[in-house]
Design an enzyme around this catalytic site. Structure first.
Site, short mmCIF file in Angstrom:
data_model
loop_
_atom_site.label_atom_id
_atom_site.label_comp_id
_atom_site.label_asym_id
_atom_site.label_seq_id
_atom_site.Cartn_x
_atom_site.Cartn_y
_atom_site.Cartn_z
N LYS A 110 0.85 -1.19 0.00
CA LYS A 110 0.00 0.00 0.00
C LYS A 110 0.89 1.25 0.00
O LYS A 110 1.89 1.31 0.71
CB LYS A 110 -0.91 0.00 1.22
CG LYS A 110 -1.84 -1.20 1.30
CD LYS A 110 -2.86 -1.21 0.17
CE LYS A 110 -3.87 -2.35 0.32
NZ LYS A 110 -4.96 -2.26 -0.66
N ASP B 57 -0.27 -0.09 -4.52
CA ASP B 57 -1.71 0.17 -4.51
C ASP B 57 -1.97 1.47 -3.76
O ASP B 57 -1.69 1.59 -2.56
CB ASP B 57 -2.41 -1.00 -3.81
CG ASP B 57 -3.93 -0.88 -3.81
OD1 ASP B 57 -4.46 0.14 -4.29
OD2 ASP B 57 -4.58 -1.82 -3.31
N GLU C 68 -2.04 0.24 -8.61
CA GLU C 68 -3.46 -0.12 -8.48
C GLU C 68 -4.25 1.07 -7.95
O GLU C 68 -3.79 1.78 -7.05
CB GLU C 68 -3.58 -1.31 -7.54
CG GLU C 68 -4.99 -1.83 -7.35
CD GLU C 68 -4.99 -3.11 -6.54
OE1 GLU C 68 -5.99 -3.38 -5.84
OE2 GLU C 68 -3.98 -3.85 -6.58
N GLU D 225 -11.61 -3.06 -8.21
CA GLU D 225 -12.32 -3.50 -7.01
C GLU D 225 -13.46 -2.57 -6.64
O GLU D 225 -14.41 -2.99 -5.98
CB GLU D 225 -11.36 -3.66 -5.84
CG GLU D 225 -10.82 -2.37 -5.26
CD GLU D 225 -9.88 -2.60 -4.09
OE1 GLU D 225 -10.37 -2.60 -2.94
OE2 GLU D 225 -8.69 -2.78 -4.32
N ASP E 31 -14.15 -7.93 -8.58
CA ASP E 31 -14.45 -8.18 -7.17
C ASP E 31 -15.72 -9.00 -7.13
O ASP E 31 -16.70 -8.68 -7.81
CB ASP E 31 -14.63 -6.84 -6.43
CG ASP E 31 -14.89 -7.04 -4.95
OD1 ASP E 31 -13.98 -6.80 -4.15
OD2 ASP E 31 -16.03 -7.41 -4.59
N HIS F 253 -9.41 -8.75 -7.17
CA HIS F 253 -9.28 -8.23 -5.81
C HIS F 253 -9.84 -9.28 -4.85
O HIS F 253 -10.86 -9.91 -5.12
CB HIS F 253 -10.07 -6.93 -5.67
CG HIS F 253 -10.25 -6.46 -4.27
ND1 HIS F 253 -11.47 -6.47 -3.62
CD2 HIS F 253 -9.36 -5.98 -3.37
CE1 HIS F 253 -11.32 -6.00 -2.40
NE2 HIS F 253 -10.06 -5.70 -2.22
#
Length: 449
Positions: A227, A255, A281, A308, A331, A358
Site C-alpha cells: 500500500k 496500490d 493499483e 475492485e 471483485d 481483488h
C-alpha cells in the site's frame, strides 16, 4: 413437500464485523482503520421435513460502519425472493438478477451501482451457492461444465452490446472450452497462481513488512503488493525495504487506493519507478476512465490496474474501450454477483486484458477463486500474467476456506461457492449483540466507569 417443490421460505440477514482495525490489518492510505465486515444473507428452503436441507449463503464486504445500511439494503430485496421455487432459481439465476435490477423504485437508488447493487450481488451469489450445492459441484466446476449457450443466457448485455454481442460471447465461450479437460487436471494438480498483500499494509512497521515479505517468498509467492499514497518519503523507504528483501525477480505491485489526482498519480508513480513496480493499483477515482488512460500513457512500462471499486460492467467496458488499464480486477461482491462478473470476464477476454481479482476482506478470497478458475478452464484458457490476491485473514471463519500451496490457490472440491460461514463465528461476531461485541461493550463501560 418434496425437494423438487421446495421454495425459499426465509431470507435471514446478519451484520457481521471483525475488529481488524485494532492490529491495522487492511490499513491503507484511504482506509486507515478498517473493521472487515460482511453483510451476510442466508436463503433457507424450509425445515428438515419440507426441503433438502440445503441453504444459499452470500454476502458483500464492507469495512465496518455502514454495514447496517448494507444489511438493510439486502432486506429490502426480501419480497423478491420469498416463495420462489428453488428449482427455478437454480436453473436460471439470471431471471432473479434481472428482476432485482429491474425493480424501478430500488433501481432509482443506483442505477446498478452502490449499496443496492452490492445487495443484489449478495443475494444473487447466495442463489449460485445454492445452485452449486444442489448440483453437488464447486461453483467453478458448475460454471465450467455449463454449456456456452446457457452461460450466455445468464449475461445481461444491455449497455455493453455495442462492444460485446451475445454471438461474440458464444464464440468466446465455445472456443474457451477447447482443451478444458486438460486444464481441469492441471488446475486440480497445481492450482491457480496467487499473490499476497499481507506484508504490505500501510500501518505495518518496517520490521513486520520485512518478516512477512520474506515469508511470502518462502511460501512460494512470486508477487507481493504494498500500500502506498500517504507519504512519498515513507513509500520510498518501504519500497526499498521490500525490494531488498524479495530481490529483483519477485514482482512488487503498489496500490494507492484512489488517493491521488491524475497529475499526482503520474508524479508519485514515477518517483517509485526505481523499485520496478509491476503495477499501480487504483491510482485515482475508479470512476475516472479518461484519468486512468492518461496515467497509463504517462507511466509505462508500469502497468495500471483497477476494478475492485468499479461499480458495474458498463464502467469496465469503458475502461477497456479507452485503453485505460493493463490489468482488470474483478471483485466478487462489488457488482451484481456472478452474472455480472460473467459479463466482465467476457469483456476482458474480448479485449485480451488479463484478470487479476481483488480479494482479501471477509471471504472475498473464498468467492473470487471460483471465478478465476472458471475463466482459466472455460474462457481465457491461460494463467499467464494472471494472479488472485491473497490476504491471510479470517479464513478460519468459513466452512470451506481457501487452501494455498506453494503460492497457488488449490481448486475447491466442496459443493457451493465457499461462502458458508461457521455458525459459531456468526454468533460471536454479529454486531452489536454477538458474544464478542457484547463483551467488548461491557469492557468499554467498565473502563469508562
Amino acid at each position: 413437500m418434496s425437494s423438487s417443490a421446495a421454495r425459499i421460505t426465509a431470507v435471514d440477514t446478519y451484520d457481521i464485523r471483525f475488529p481488524t482495525s485494532r492490529e491495522l490489518d487492511g490499513s491503507d492510505a484511504m482506509n486507515p482503520d478498517p473493521d472487515y465486515s460482511a453483510a451476510y444473507v442466508v436463503l433457507r428452503t424450509g425445515d428438515d421435513d419440507t426441503a433438502d436441507g440445503l441453504e444459499g449463503h452470500g454476502f458483500t464486504f464492507t469495512i465496518g460502519r455502514g454495514n447496517d445500511v448494507q444489511v438493510a439494503a439486502i432486506e429490502a430485496l426480501r419480497p423478491h425472493i420469498l416463495g420462489r421455487p428453488v428449482d427455478e432459481l437454480c436453473a436460471d439465476p439470471g431471471a432473479l438478477s434481472r428482476d432485482l435490477i429491474g425493480d424501478s423504485q430500488l433501481r432509482w437508488l443506483g442505477p446498478e451501482k452502490g449499496v443496492m447493487h452490492m445487495a443484489i450481488g449478495a443475494v444473487v451469489n447466495a442463489v449460485w451457492d445454492l445452485a452449486a450445492k444442489r448440483a453437488e459441484k464447486p461453483l467453478w466446476q458448475l460454471l465450467a461444465d455449463a454449456t456456452p449457450e446457457w452461460l450466455v443466457s445468464q449475461v445481461d448485455f444491455r449497455y455493453i452490446a455495442d462492444v460485446l454481442t451475445p454471438e461474440e460471447a458464444l464464440r468466446l465461450l465455445s472456443e474457451g472450452r477447447e482443451g478444458a479437460t486438460e486444464r481441469v487436471a492441471l488446475l486440480k494438480e497445481r492450482g491457480f497462481p496467487g499473490y499476497t498483500t499481507s506484508p504490505g499494509w500501510l500501518g505495518y512497521s518496517d520490521e513486520k513488512l520485512t518478516r512477512l515479505a520474506r515469508q511470502a517468498v518462502a511460501d512460494g509467492f512470486t508477487q507481493i503488493k504494498l500500500k502506498v499514497g500517504a507519504d512519498l518519503a515513507d513509500d520510498v523507504r518501504r519500497c526499498r525495504v521490500a525490494r531488498s528483501v524479495v530481490g529483483p525477480d519477485i514482482r512488487v505491485a503498489i496500490d494507492a487506493n484512489q488517493r491521488w489526482n491524475v497529475d499526482e498519480a503520474i508524479e508519485w508513480t514515477r518517483a517509485l519507478a526505481e523499485f520496478d513496480p509491476y503495477w499501480i493499483e487504483e491510482p485515482t477515482s475508479p470512476d475516472d476512465v479518461l484519468g486512468h488512460a492518461t496515467i497509463r500513457k504517462a507511466i509505462a512500462p508500469v502497468k495500471v490496474a483497477t476494478g475492485e471499486h468499479v461499480q458495474n460492467r458498463i464502467i469496465f467496458k469503458q475502461l477497456l474501450q479507452a485503453g485505460a488499464i493493463d490489468v482488470l480486477q474483478i471483485d466478487a461482491a462489488r457488482v451484481g454477483g456472478v452474472n455480472e462478473n460473467l459479463a466482465i470476464l467476457l469483456l476482458a477476454a474480448k479485449f485480451g486484458v488479463p484478470v487479476c481479482p481483488h480479494a482479501g476482506g471477509v471471504g472475498l478470497c473464498e468467492l473470487v477463486q471460483h471465478l478465476s478458475m472458471f475463466d482459466f478452464v472455460a474462457l481465457s484458457g491461460t494463467t499467464e500474467d494472471r494472479v488472485i490476491e491473497y490476504v491471510d485473514h479470517l479464513h478460519a471463519h468459513f466452512l470451506d476456506p481457501v487452501v494455498i500451496r506453494e503460492g497457488h490457490y488449490m481448486a475447491p472440491t466442496s459443493p457451493g461457492f465457499s461462502a458458508t460461514m461457521r455458525p459459531e463465528s456468526i454468533a460471536e461476531f454479529t454486531f452489536p449483540g454477538g458474544t464478542f461485541w457484547a463483551a467488548d461493550l461491557n469492557r468499554q463501560k467498565e473502563q469508562a466507569a
